[in-house]
Design a protein around this motif. Structure first.
Motif, PDB file in Angstrom:
ATOM      1  N   SER A 109      29.906  18.341 -48.884  1.00 51.42           N
ATOM      2  CA  SER A 109      30.149  17.146 -48.246  1.00 51.42           C
ATOM      3  C   SER A 109      30.989  17.437 -46.965  1.00 51.42           C
ATOM      4  O   SER A 109      30.846  16.940 -45.756  1.00 51.42           O
ATOM      5  N   ALA A 155      28.713  18.844 -43.880  1.00 54.46           N
ATOM      6  CA  ALA A 155      28.026  17.732 -43.411  1.00 54.46           C
ATOM      7  C   ALA A 155      28.657  17.147 -42.165  1.00 54.46           C
ATOM      8  O   ALA A 155      27.981  16.538 -41.592  1.00 54.46           O
ATOM      9  N   LYS A 184      25.375  11.863 -43.254  1.00 58.24           N
ATOM     10  CA  LYS A 184      24.769  11.578 -44.543  1.00 58.24           C
ATOM     11  C   LYS A 184      23.428  12.368 -45.016  1.00 58.24           C
ATOM     12  O   LYS A 184      23.376  12.598 -46.244  1.00 58.24           O
ATOM     13  N   GLU A 221      24.513  15.567 -45.908  1.00 57.18           N
ATOM     14  CA  GLU A 221      25.168  15.839 -47.170  1.00 57.18           C
ATOM     15  C   GLU A 221      24.381  15.556 -48.056  1.00 57.18           C
ATOM     16  O   GLU A 221      24.199  16.153 -49.501  1.00 57.18           O
TER      17      GLU A 221
END
Length: 217
Positions: free
Chosen positions: A145, A148, A152, A155
């Motif tokens: 997470s 990233a 999104k 991720e």
């Protein structure tokens, strides 16, 4: 200054730059190998835990070996259940890299000790400590997470790749460990004429060492 990010793009990189994408990809590859090693440690014991129980417990036989095998297999998760939360706090306090490296070193040490076990109680202890000192899964997911960096799409892709590698580990690990345990019994032809060698005697004495050595390295 301690950082919580284990691997990630330099803050000077922009997300659309090749350098950023390359660093993100390399980070994911590293994390995939971490997850594969974690899956191997968890699952690899399943194919041979019953044989190990019979080898270590004098009263164990084909009828009751499942009970002892279950204890060996579950000891890892028992240890992990007690410390998962604390490993998460440690990752926040001391950094993701610290937790990853610490967990990997402990996995290496306790895997080897487990493979060298000559008593059931020691096998349970080392297997328990394998889980107790393992903070890999939660830390890896957090890093995915973080690297990233708010993207999104990255991720989602990263998490999918990590989960996919976990699945491949669950598939491959039993096959690998099952193929290399008790090598002198499974592959007698390979040892023909070498029965008096030190390596043969070692593998006879510690028939489950090779599978755990593979996990350690």
């Amino acid at each position: 200054m301690k950082t919580n990010k284990a691997v990630g793009a330099d803050e000077g990189f922009k997300k659309n730059e090749p350098a950023y994408k390359q660093e993100h990809t390399m980070s994911l590859i590293s994390l995939c190998w971490v997850i594969f090693s974690f899956g191997y440690v968890v699952i690899s014991v399943f194919p041979y835990s019953g044989f190990m129980a019979i080898d270590l417990v004098e009263s164990a036989n084909e009828e009751n070996a499942g009970y002892y095998a279950g204890l060996i297999s579950s000891a890892f998760m028992a240890g992990r259940a007690l410390t998962s939360y604390h490993w998460g706090k440690a990752a926040d306090t001391y950094g993701r890299v610290t937790v990853l490296l610490t967990s990997l070193v402990f996995s290496m040490v306790f895997s080897i000790l487990f493979g060298l076990s000559k008593s059931f109680s020691l096998a349970l202890l080392w297997r328990f400590l394998l889980g107790f000192t393992n903070g890999l899964m939660g830390t890896v997911k957090t890093i995915v997470s973080e690297i990233a960096d708010g993207d999104k799409t990255l991720e989602t892709r990263g998490m999918g790749i990590i989960v996919g590698m976990w699945g491949w580990s669950l598939l491959a690990s039993p096959a690998i460990s099952g193929a290399i345990v008790q090598p002198t019994e499974q592959y007698p032809g390979l040892w023909e004429g070498h029965e008096g060698t030190a390596i043969y005697k070692f593998m006879q004495k510690y028939p489950f060492f090779l599978a755990n050595l593979f996990g350690a390295i």
